[in-house]
Structures are given as C-alpha cells and as structure tokens.
Write an enzyme that holds these catalytic residues in place. Structure first.
Site, PDB file in Angstrom:
ATOM      1  N   ARG A  89      19.859  20.730  30.646  1.00 43.89           N
ATOM      2  CA  ARG A  89      21.172  21.085  30.127  1.00 43.89           C
ATOM      3  C   ARG A  89      22.304  20.278  30.740  1.00 43.89           C
ATOM      4  O   ARG A  89      22.256  19.922  31.923  1.00 43.89           O
ATOM      5  CB  ARG A  89      21.434  22.588  30.336  1.00 43.89           C
ATOM      6  CG  ARG A  89      20.503  23.467  29.517  1.00 43.89           C
ATOM      7  CD  ARG A  89      20.586  24.938  29.920  1.00 43.89           C
ATOM      8  NE  ARG A  89      19.816  25.773  29.002  1.00 43.89           N
ATOM      9  CZ  ARG A  89      18.508  26.014  29.132  1.00 43.89           C
ATOM     10  NH1 ARG A  89      17.823  25.484  30.142  1.00 43.89           N
ATOM     11  NH2 ARG A  89      17.884  26.783  28.250  1.00 43.89           N
ATOM     12  N   ASP A 130      12.830  29.926  34.749  1.00 41.33           N
ATOM     13  CA  ASP A 130      13.325  28.789  33.961  1.00 41.33           C
ATOM     14  C   ASP A 130      14.278  28.031  34.861  1.00 41.33           C
ATOM     15  O   ASP A 130      15.482  27.944  34.596  1.00 41.33           O
ATOM     16  CB  ASP A 130      14.008  29.274  32.685  1.00 41.33           C
ATOM     17  CG  ASP A 130      14.260  28.148  31.676  1.00 41.33           C
ATOM     18  OD1 ASP A 130      13.855  27.004  31.962  1.00 41.33           O
ATOM     19  OD2 ASP A 130      14.853  28.423  30.614  1.00 41.33           O
ATOM     20  N   HIS A 173      18.280  19.029  26.120  1.00 41.63           N
ATOM     21  CA  HIS A 173      17.147  18.161  25.780  1.00 41.63           C
ATOM     22  C   HIS A 173      17.497  17.062  24.770  1.00 41.63           C
ATOM     23  O   HIS A 173      16.707  16.752  23.872  1.00 41.63           O
ATOM     24  CB  HIS A 173      15.995  18.994  25.248  1.00 41.63           C
ATOM     25  CG  HIS A 173      15.309  19.832  26.285  1.00 41.63           C
ATOM     26  ND1 HIS A 173      15.317  19.527  27.628  1.00 41.63           N
ATOM     27  CD2 HIS A 173      14.594  20.996  26.163  1.00 41.63           C
ATOM     28  CE1 HIS A 173      14.629  20.440  28.290  1.00 41.63           C
ATOM     29  NE2 HIS A 173      14.193  21.342  27.438  1.00 41.63           N
ATOM     30  N   GLU A 183       8.149  20.418  34.095  1.00 47.68           N
ATOM     31  CA  GLU A 183       8.857  19.244  33.600  1.00 47.68           C
ATOM     32  C   GLU A 183       9.506  18.487  34.758  1.00 47.68           C
ATOM     33  O   GLU A 183      10.606  18.838  35.189  1.00 47.68           O
ATOM     34  CB  GLU A 183       9.928  19.662  32.593  1.00 47.68           C
ATOM     35  CG  GLU A 183       9.430  20.567  31.474  1.00 47.68           C
ATOM     36  CD  GLU A 183      10.546  21.414  30.899  1.00 47.68           C
ATOM     37  OE1 GLU A 183      11.562  20.842  30.438  1.00 47.68           O
ATOM     38  OE2 GLU A 183      10.420  22.656  30.932  1.00 47.68           O
ATOM     39  N   HIS A 242       7.325  17.631  27.787  1.00 44.33           N
ATOM     40  CA  HIS A 242       7.552  19.070  27.638  1.00 44.33           C
ATOM     41  C   HIS A 242       6.329  19.801  27.081  1.00 44.33           C
ATOM     42  O   HIS A 242       6.463  20.692  26.237  1.00 44.33           O
ATOM     43  CB  HIS A 242       8.771  19.310  26.736  1.00 44.33           C
ATOM     44  CG  HIS A 242       9.471  20.618  26.966  1.00 44.33           C
ATOM     45  ND1 HIS A 242       8.861  21.850  26.802  1.00 44.33           N
ATOM     46  CD2 HIS A 242      10.744  20.889  27.348  1.00 44.33           C
ATOM     47  CE1 HIS A 242       9.728  22.811  27.047  1.00 44.33           C
ATOM     48  NE2 HIS A 242      10.890  22.264  27.392  1.00 44.33           N
TER      49      HIS A 242
END
Length: 401
Positions: free
Chosen positions: A132, A301, A157, A366, A231
């Site tokens: 982000r 996350d 992304h 990631e 991803h």
C-alpha cells in the site's frame, strides 16, 4: 493524473530486444548455470535433463483479442508449475508430500475469464509497487504524483491495472538442471500514475533440487519507485484451512499499521505478542488474540522486518511445515521484509479447482520493501533512477520432513 502514452507493437519489440541481452545475462538466475550448460554432461545428468520438460499452449483470449499463453515447467523430480502470461500468474504448483504423493499447493481459478473477472492476486506478479501507498500519493524530487486509488483512498499492488492484470511476453528456456521462463513487460510513462517507462523482467526457474528461483530486474528512463513481489497463496495440505500450518519468521519486529493498513512509521517488537514467530508455531494459535493489530487486519496482514537495510544476501524469510503431509516450504529473499497474510478476506465467494476458498484457506509470504516507503523517509528507499538496475530475488524451496 498523467495519461499513459501507449507504445506501438514495433516499439515494444524493439525495446524488449534491447533490454533482454543486457538484463538476462546479468540478472537472470539462469545465468548462474551458464558454465554448467557448456560443460560435458555425465550420463546421469543427461538422464535427468531428459526427464525435464517444458510445454506451451493457448490459455485463452482477453476481450480485445490478446492471446494469453500457459507454460508448464516440469523438473526431473516431478514438480510441475503452470504459469500464464496474464499477470505472470502461477496457476498450479504440484509438489510431493512425505510419501511422494503430488498435490497442487497454490490457490487458483479455473479459467482466464475467472482471473479477469476478479482475483485477490492469486499467484500473480505484483508491480509497480507491492502493498500500500497512503492516499495513492508520493513526492519525488520535488514533484508530487497521484496514483490510482484502488483500496479505498489508498493505492494497492500497482493500481487498477497493475502488473497482475497485464500480459507479459514469455520465453521458456532449459539448462542442464533446470527449466524456466523469462517474462518481460514494458510499463509506459504514466501507467497507473507512475513516472517513467519501466522495463521489467522476471525469471521463474525451477531446478532439480525442487527450488523455484524468481529473479526480478528493471530499468527506468525517469526517476520512479518500484517494489516488486510474488503473490501466491499457499496451502501445503492442498485444501482446507491453513491454521495448523507451523510457521517460523525470524523477524524481531513488524511495521505496525493504522486505519487502511497503512504503516504508522513505527517499529513494534514482536516479543510477547501474537506476532512472535521466531519459534515455529501454528498460524492459528494466536490469530484470534485480543490485540489491536490483529483486529485491524482481521488476522495477520503485516510486514515483518528481516534486516535494517536491503543488500544482496539471500536469507531465510520464513519456514512453513504442514503436519499431515510433511510438506515444508522455505522462503528465501534478498528483500528487507516479508508480508505475511493469512487469507483473512477470503470469504467463500471464490471457487476454483473444485473447492470454495473460505477464510484462511491460503497464506501468502510476500518478500518486499516496507509498505508506504515513499512516504516514510526512514524506511529503506524504493527509488529507482535512470542508469540504475533494480534487482531482487525470491526462492521457494520445497522439501518434506
């Protein structure tokens, strides 16, 4: 927002030709094996090479008629990987369990139309910027750039049509002990609001040690920012939730987030929190703990910090094992951090490979630079300038125990 200037097909092919020779030799993992390819091949090596294979077939067409291809890579140990030119998406990955049984360990959809209609980045290459950027805005050399905002008010992304939704040129290759495919994409000046024409190359190389080595490289003609990653959503059991997977991440801190999952700019020690994965534990052990960071992300996350500054040292970012199959995934990278996502926003509305993808039916690891780095001056820089070559590397190592 600056408008994208499309490149003609002739210009695209010309630029691809120019950069391929310059970048492939220096940046492709395949270049590491060039000496081996020209050396005498022993009988057992020849037999192993003969059992490697690459095949290619059409996968479908986009609405504008653009053809999308699928390439299947198979190594001498039976591991198979399917990748499509749309988004560089890994659609299938077969690896053995402790008994030698092959199963598909990545989440995916059943057709090109399904991927185009809506996918939460299943298996895709991510760019120009992974994760982000606050308000889709950043400043560089005194100029402010407004990017697409596709995650509320934020940029996620790479934007509405990031690298995950573009068609890459694909060229397959074989070495003495690996098979692979080189993907090339030209992102024109102004694409999704980013400055500079970015020429990107990604190499997927599957070797006979059951490693998938992913090499990234890129050049630009104007100062810009870049943060590429991969991803894939993994489930080492093949199906079901991932809560009993045992995860280890050797990170002493995370970059905590606020609303919109934008980093606050601080570093939070993981000791004594649900984010401490320095010793392996079940993903689900603490996922419902009463912690404000878990509430913001609806689970994990978050960006786990692996090193203070990026360098070329390949280090272990994470190790995951699945107790019922014995499968083990190790993720290695040169990046300073890794985003761990526990599939919190999967809700059962997506179906693929004969199953509904419910909450936490897959996890992502990631490797990346920190989210919102262009707006956080104390984070490692993601600026790329003309004359520089961006390089990164991710290795997925598949074993059993």
């Amino acid at each position: 927002m600056k408008q994208t200037t499309p490149l003609s097909p002739c210009a695209r092919h010309y630029i691809v030709g120019l950069i391929t020779a310059a970048m492939l030799g220096a940046c492709s993992p395949a270049s590491q094996h060039s000496a081996a390819v020209t050396s005498p091949v022993k009988a057992e090596q020849a037999a192993m090479k003969a059992s490697q294979s690459i095949s290619e077939r059409p996968y479908g067409h986009l609405a504008d008629g653009t053809e999308v291809k699928l390439v299947t890579l198979k190594n001498a140990m039976g591991v198979e990987l399917d990748v499509i030119s749309y988004g560089g998406i890994i659609t299938r990955l077969l690896t053995p369990d402790a008994r030698g049984q092959l199963d598909d360990i990545v989440l995916g959809l059943d057709s090109l139309d399904d991927y185009v209609a809506g996918s939460p980045y299943f298996g895709a290459l991510i760019g120009r910027y992974g994760n982000r950027i606050a308000n889709g805005r950043f400043s560089l050399d005194g100029e402010t750039f407004q990017l697409d905002t596709n995650d509320g008010v934020n940029h996620l992304h790479g934007g509405v049509k990031g690298f995950d939704k573009q068609v890459w040129d694909m060229q397959s290759f074989t070495t003495e002990h690996s098979v692979g495919v080189t993907l090339t994409l030209i992102s024109p000046d102004g694409d999704q609001g980013y400055p500079g024409t970015l020429v990107t190359q990604v190499v997927y190389e599957l070797d006979n040690d059951n490693q998938l080595d992913i090499g990234f490289s890129a050049t630009t003609d104007k100062p810009t920012i870049i943060n590429l990653t991969q991803h894939s959503y993994f489930n080492l059991a093949g199906q079901g939730d991932i809560l009993e997977h045992q995860l280890m991440i050797p990170a002493a801190s995370i970059t905590p987030v606020g609303e919109g999952l934008i980093p606050t700019g601080e570093f939070m020690a993981v000791a004594g929190t649900p984010f401490d994965f320095r010793t392996a534990k079940a993903i689900g052990r603490d996922i419902e703990a009463d912690h404000p960071q878990l509430k913001l992300g609806l689970g994990y996350d978050h960006n786990f910090v692996l090193k203070a500054q990026p360098d070329n040292e390949l280090i272990l970012a994470a190790r995951v094992s699945e107790p019922t199959t014995g499968r083990v995934l190790e993720v290695l990278t040169v990046e300073p951090a890794v985003q761990f996502y526990s599939g919190n926003f999967l809700d059962g509305s997506l179906n693929g490979k004969g199953t509904d993808y419910g909450q936490r039916s897959g996890f992502c690891l990631e490797p990346q630079h920190h989210p919102d780095s262009p707006n956080q001056s104390h984070f490692p820089s993601t600026v790329l300038r003309p004359g520089q070559t961006y390089q990164s590397r991710i290795v997925y190592r598949f074993t059993t125990e």
